[in-house]
Scaffold this active site. Sequence first.
Site, mmCIF file in Angstrom:
data_model
loop_
_atom_site.group_PDB
_atom_site.id
_atom_site.type_symbol
_atom_site.label_atom_id
_atom_site.label_comp_id
_atom_site.label_asym_id
_atom_site.label_seq_id
_atom_site.Cartn_x
_atom_site.Cartn_y
_atom_site.Cartn_z
ATOM 1 N N ASN A 50 0.841 -1.207 0.000
ATOM 2 C CA ASN A 50 0.000 0.000 0.000
ATOM 3 C C ASN A 50 0.868 1.247 0.000
ATOM 4 O O ASN A 50 1.798 1.329 -0.830
ATOM 5 C CB ASN A 50 -1.135 -0.047 1.039
ATOM 6 C CG ASN A 50 -0.752 -0.251 2.471
ATOM 7 O OD1 ASN A 50 -0.155 -1.255 2.821
ATOM 8 N ND2 ASN A 50 -1.106 0.672 3.328
ATOM 9 N N ASP A 51 0.625 2.191 0.844
ATOM 10 C CA ASP A 51 1.150 3.559 0.713
ATOM 11 C C ASP A 51 2.630 3.678 0.303
ATOM 12 O O ASP A 51 3.483 3.013 0.899
ATOM 13 C CB ASP A 51 1.034 4.310 2.041
ATOM 14 C CG ASP A 51 -0.266 4.052 2.764
ATOM 15 O OD1 ASP A 51 -1.129 3.350 2.235
ATOM 16 O OD2 ASP A 51 -0.399 4.561 3.881
#
Length: 578
Positions: A60-61
């Site tokens: 993710n991020d």
Amino acid sequence: MALLKFLSVLALFALLFVLSNNGVEASHKIYPRYQSLSVDKVKQIHRTGYHFQPPKNWINDPNAPLYYKGLYHLFYQYNPKGAVWGNIVWAHSVSKDLINWESLEPAIYPSKWFDNYGCWSGSATILPNGEPVIFYTGIVDENNRQIQNYAVPANSSDPYLREWVKPDDNPIVYPDPSVNASAFRDPTTAWRVDGHWKILIGSKRRDRGVAYLYRSLDFKKWFKAKHPLHSVQGTGMWECPDFFPVTLSGEEGLDTSVGGSNVRHVLKVSLDLTRYEYYTIGTYDEKKDRYYPDEALVDGWAGLRYDYGNFYASKTFFDPSTNRRILWGWANESDSVRQDKNKGWAGIQLIPRRVWLDPSGKQLLQWPVAELEKLRSHNVQLRNQKLYQGYHVEVKGITAAQADVDVTFSFPSLDKAEPFDPKWAKLDALDVCAQKGSKAQGGLGPFGLLTLASEKLEEFTPVFFRVFKAADKHKVLLCSDARSSSLGEGLYKPPFAGFVDVDLTDKKLTLRSLIDHSVVESFGAGGRTVITSRVYPIIAVFDKAHLFVFNNGRETVTVENLNAWSMKVPVMNVPVKS
Ligand code: DQQ
């Protein structure tokens, strides 16, 4: 003496922190059955060819992008044990050009009491001596209580920054008793004003989104400012805040500490409630440490977005080697958790984009970094191709599943634009796009590209413009509509859309789409409106994917100039040779 006093205050805070409940609540979804299920086989079918992704597992991020000693570094949230969110560490990759990436061992992973339950998102700051420091959120218990930590390179002469240490004076910031301890995360890059360093930490107070401000003189002891830099009622938890200056004169990026009269500031927040982001442009009062968004802009859910599609937890950094500000964003999958588990991977980072202020001052502009063009190989062109109503013309001769397309459309007049129904003024662009898709005949538009299309159009993802005539001016809608993108089941197939604030005097609209197997990133009107869709065709895959230009409007549209390139595969997360 002062040190003793400081340490006892710190100890008191630590005690309060451990004893208090601080409004802890669950936020990140856990998948106990899947999160540590190791991936034996990775399904290739929808993996991207030139977007950033590791060989397997969940990502993710983007975290702490930075440039150091000739290398770009990208860290990112990663599950080393499985294809769904969980067991989060900071994976680490390096690149000389933002496009070819080599992987290193994870840089930051749970190892101390202050991050034993997870190392969540954060940012890097380059200190005046040129060395980077990372701030990140440590998870300290099963309730996801959050504190802020720092890490420094073990050996700053290593351009690869392979090893990171977490000094013993961690953590640097505790949530005080007034703060919701399970909603207190994602420290920003620090900036400095008159010798004072500042950072923001994302949070919420009830349903008010908050960017808390902390200050420090020595970069070690951080004190909460009396008031947040900014907060907005009703927006919910602000994740991954980003705060940076943009110049009023030109396209160059600025280092995060630059201020002055030639500068505006941008505050971007990622909304946990809606899973999309918005930004405002405004004035930063350095003395009062307050941010005032421009009044003409919406400061809330309906605000401006970098990307009106699948784009989240983004972060910018200043690249001193080229004076650019570069934006990274994460695109989640749009399939199910079970499908991710079966694929053996989930999540990509989108192509990094240069961002700068539009000369109007009313919005930002974005464009894929120029280095991407190194991957362009075989090129085909269309010139002066007329598209009468109902026409679709194939762009042949490239790998349509892995391509870069840049097209300029022109039209003889705006007269046939459909009226903009005043009722739509209350709707999102997305709702208008849902009503007026690519198939519904229009006046001026819909026209654009049919990407990732099967030969007989059982599957396709149209990216298109529709022009409307409103009372005062024309309104241009850009849509990226996944509703017909796949015959597959269990997929989220939304239409995404944004209005494009563009001058139509020259009667032209441009569109660039980066097409890569399961992602289409589209830049309308030179990067004024950008939309990313994740799609999973089952027929239009590999060499069965096609690309068309189309027009379903009554007004004839001309493809003035279209360039399409097959895209090569870069080096993608091959381990660095030690
Ligand atoms: N993801 C991280 C958090 C952040 C969220 C955890 C945003 O730090 O708030 O993986 O996607």
